[in-house]
Design an enzyme around this catalytic site. Structure first.
Site, short mmCIF file in Angstrom:
data_model
loop_
_atom_site.label_atom_id
_atom_site.label_comp_id
_atom_site.label_asym_id
_atom_site.label_seq_id
_atom_site.Cartn_x
_atom_site.Cartn_y
_atom_site.Cartn_z
N HIS A 113 0.91 -1.04 -0.03
CA HIS A 113 -0.07 0.01 -0.10
C HIS A 113 1.11 1.46 0.02
O HIS A 113 2.16 1.15 0.68
CB HIS A 113 -0.94 0.09 1.17
CG HIS A 113 -1.91 1.12 1.34
ND1 HIS A 113 -1.74 2.39 1.81
CD2 HIS A 113 -3.04 0.92 0.91
CE1 HIS A 113 -2.86 3.11 1.77
NE2 HIS A 113 -3.62 2.13 1.50
N ASP A 190 2.89 -4.31 8.00
CA ASP A 190 1.62 -3.35 7.84
C ASP A 190 0.65 -4.47 8.23
O ASP A 190 0.17 -5.22 7.33
CB ASP A 190 1.81 -2.94 6.46
CG ASP A 190 0.45 -2.22 5.97
OD1 ASP A 190 -0.54 -2.27 6.76
OD2 ASP A 190 0.28 -2.06 5.06
N GLN A 193 -4.66 -4.99 6.85
CA GLN A 193 -5.40 -6.17 6.28
C GLN A 193 -5.85 -7.52 7.29
O GLN A 193 -6.39 -8.31 6.71
CB GLN A 193 -5.20 -6.42 4.84
CG GLN A 193 -5.23 -5.21 3.80
CD GLN A 193 -6.51 -4.71 3.74
OE1 GLN A 193 -7.78 -5.53 3.97
NE2 GLN A 193 -6.81 -3.43 3.32
N LYS A 216 -10.48 -1.01 9.74
CA LYS A 216 -10.67 -2.12 8.96
C LYS A 216 -10.92 -3.36 9.75
O LYS A 216 -10.78 -4.45 9.29
CB LYS A 216 -9.24 -2.40 8.20
CG LYS A 216 -9.00 -1.05 7.28
CD LYS A 216 -7.81 -1.32 6.16
CE LYS A 216 -7.24 -0.19 5.86
NZ LYS A 216 -8.19 0.14 4.34
N CYS A 354 -4.42 1.90 -4.04
CA CYS A 354 -3.30 2.35 -3.39
C CYS A 354 -1.83 1.76 -3.64
O CYS A 354 -0.92 1.94 -2.77
CB CYS A 354 -3.49 2.61 -2.07
SG CYS A 354 -4.88 3.91 -1.95
#
Lengths: 400, 140
Positions: A113, A190, A193, A216, A354
């Protein structure tokens, strides 16, 4: 549990398949935030009065919940931020900017991302570090072998998503981190998700830094988490200074800052948001993380098998585990497909999501993305598949 | 225009757009136009000669509405004087804004006379032509 009762948005006659962008919120999250604003609205860490202490307990209680959710060693390793982007920027600018030297290498992938690429690009422009890409397999996934091949004596940090937001692949981060640590390489994950979608155990996986966002995973927008191992986090130099993070300041030479985590939380924090995140974690725990993962996986398989039976649909990630299906309709621009589906009140995302470097790998810039969460149903999937069986999608997308 | 005709016109211009592909010729003015709210993105080239639009080229990725309206605009605007072109563009914008406009003047761009019903698509329908407008205004 009755998701229709719990999620007001599930009663709006829409099919919501844009969970990768943001998830829907259960009433319990909204209620927890309302309750704070309506019944004990005041600041945390300050007051000498009852409702302020209640805010403090609620706010710090969520830190405990986050600690348990990701199995951190200590709640002092949990810093509240405005979201993954904020967390990643703090990691890059507060920690690595002070630790890396010119020509040191950072390993990322082309499916990251923007928030896990742009801070590194900027740091590279600023101080001359090099950014290298771990090659992806033909299924656009990351393997330990490819990570090993990409490491050089100059590699100091690997910064990758646990689960990517376009392909949805789950990276073998435990193995990658184990190998990285043997080579004195730190690993930034990261988790936007992955946290709240699959099991994330920072101790078992030995994660150095982790970033994720509340919105999220059922929580509100504008709040997220920065996790770091205590000793690393303690060397992260604050990127913001102000109230709440200092003990005293008499002159520019005599400043004393608080301990972790407070020294990284300058200014009044998003208290309502943090409280909402706490309610989101409760909800996720009630559903059960294994249950969430299994529900999403099986629905993804169902959607893929449905889409594969339609000749004019191309799926880009059918051989990848995860809860995302990325596709295009033959000869139809991704945005036109998304606008067509919107006529049936089906929400999917079109674009590069993104991850603008991924076009180098996919050979295509724009796709449609179906991203699933546990409250999606087979009925949702059937509506989507039936809508996509139409052979006149382009014509019907025009709206003329 | 009836709906079937409009659709056919749009699809034809989407699938086989006029003057797609840039020349990278220094006698052309050039501009990039993109929609921040979506994923449409065009590079546009324009050449003026003797006060008239001699040529317009474009390249990029965009939706059916953006691509087809670019193609149709190119077909209409080439050969027009600066004033004629700006007048056509103004009338087209008026149509999209539900203001009075001259139907005859904008020729095949009448295909987009329902786009005002989809506010998000208005930007698609004007991306290319507003790029052309910028370039016309830049030209002397």
């Amino acid at each position: 549990m009755n998701y229709m009762d719990d999620f007001p948005m599930l009663n709006k006659d829409i099919v919501y398949f844009d969970n990768g962008a943001t998830t829907l919120k259960p009433k319990s999250v909204i209620k927890a935030m309302d309750d704070y604003y309506l019944n004990y609205s005041s600041n945390a860490h300050r007051g000498d009065y009852k409702i302020s202490l209640k805010v403090n307990d609620a706010y710090e209680g969520v830190r405990e919940k986050v600690k348990k959710l990701i199995n951190a060693k200590s709640s002092n390793e949990i810093v509240f931020t405005s979201g993954s982007t904020d967390s990643l920027n703090m990691i890059v600018y507060g920690y690595f900017k002070n630790k890396l030297n010119k020509d040191d290498e950072v390993l990322v992938t082309k499916s990251e991302h923007a928030s896990n690429i742009l801070p590194w690009y900027e740091l590279s422009n600023e101080m001359g570090i090099n950014i290298n890409y771990i090659p992806l397999t033909e299924n656009h996934t990351v393997t330990l072998d490819n990570v090993i091949k990409s490491i050089t004596p100059k590699t100091k940090v690997i910064s990758i998503a646990h689960v990517t937001n376009v392909i949805g692949d789950v990276r073998p981060i435990k193995e990658i981190i184990e190998y990285a640590h043997k080579n004195n390489i730190l690993v930034v994950i990261d988790g936007a998700q992955s946290v709240g979608h699959i099991k994330v155990d920072v101790q078992d996986m030995d994660i150095d830094f982790l970033a994720f966002s509340a919105h999220k995973m059922l929580g509100p927008t504008g709040v997220g988490v920065l996790y770091g191992k205590y000793d690393l986090l303690n060397e992260l130099i604050p990127t913001r200074y102000g109230g709440g993070m200092n003990i005293s300041f008499t002159s520019k030479d005599e400043i004393e800052y608080k301990e972790l985590p407070y020294k990284l939380e300058a200014g009044t924090q998003n208290i309502a948001g943090v409280i909402g995140l706490g309610a989101a974690i409760d909800y996720i725990n009630n559903v059960g993380i294994n249950n969430i993962e299994e529900t999403c996986d099986s629905l993804k398989e169902y959607i893929i098998s449905g889409l594969k039976s339609i000749p004019h649909i191309k799926v880009y990630n059918e051989n990848v585990e995860g809860s995302i299906v990325t596709f295009n309709v033959k000869d139809v621009f991704a945005q036109d497909t998304a606008i067509y589906l919107d006529k049936y009140n089906i929400c999917v995302r079109s674009g590069s999501h993104c991850a603008k470097k991924l076009e180098d790998e996919l050979g295509i810039k724009n796709t449609c993305r179906i991203s699933i969460y546990f409250y999606n149903t087979k009925e949702d999937a059937d509506k989507l598949i039936n809508a996509l069986k139409n052979e006149n999608i382009l014509e019907e997308s025009l709206g003329v | 225009m009836d709906s079937n005709f409009k659709r056919a016109l749009i699809i034809e211009n989407y699938e086989k757009p006029l003057n797609k592909g840039l020349l990278n010729d220094s006698t052309y003015l050039r501009e990039n136009k993109n929609n921040s709210s979506c994923i449409d993105n065009f590079d546009i080239e324009l050449k003026m000669e003797d006060g008239k639009i001699k040529d317009i080229r474009f390249d990029g990725e965009a939706c059916a509405i953006a691509t087809s309206s670019m193609s149709i605009s190119i077909g209409i605007l080439i050969g027009k004087t600066k004033e004629e072109a700006l007048n056509i563009i103004e009338n087209y914008q008026n149509m999209l804004e539900e203001k009075p406009y001259d139907k005859d003047l904008i020729e095949d761009l009448n295909a987009y006379d329902d786009i005002y019903k989809q506010p998000a698509r208005k930007k698609c329908a004007t991306l290319g032509i507003l790029g052309i407008k910028d370039l016309i205004e830049k030209s002397k």
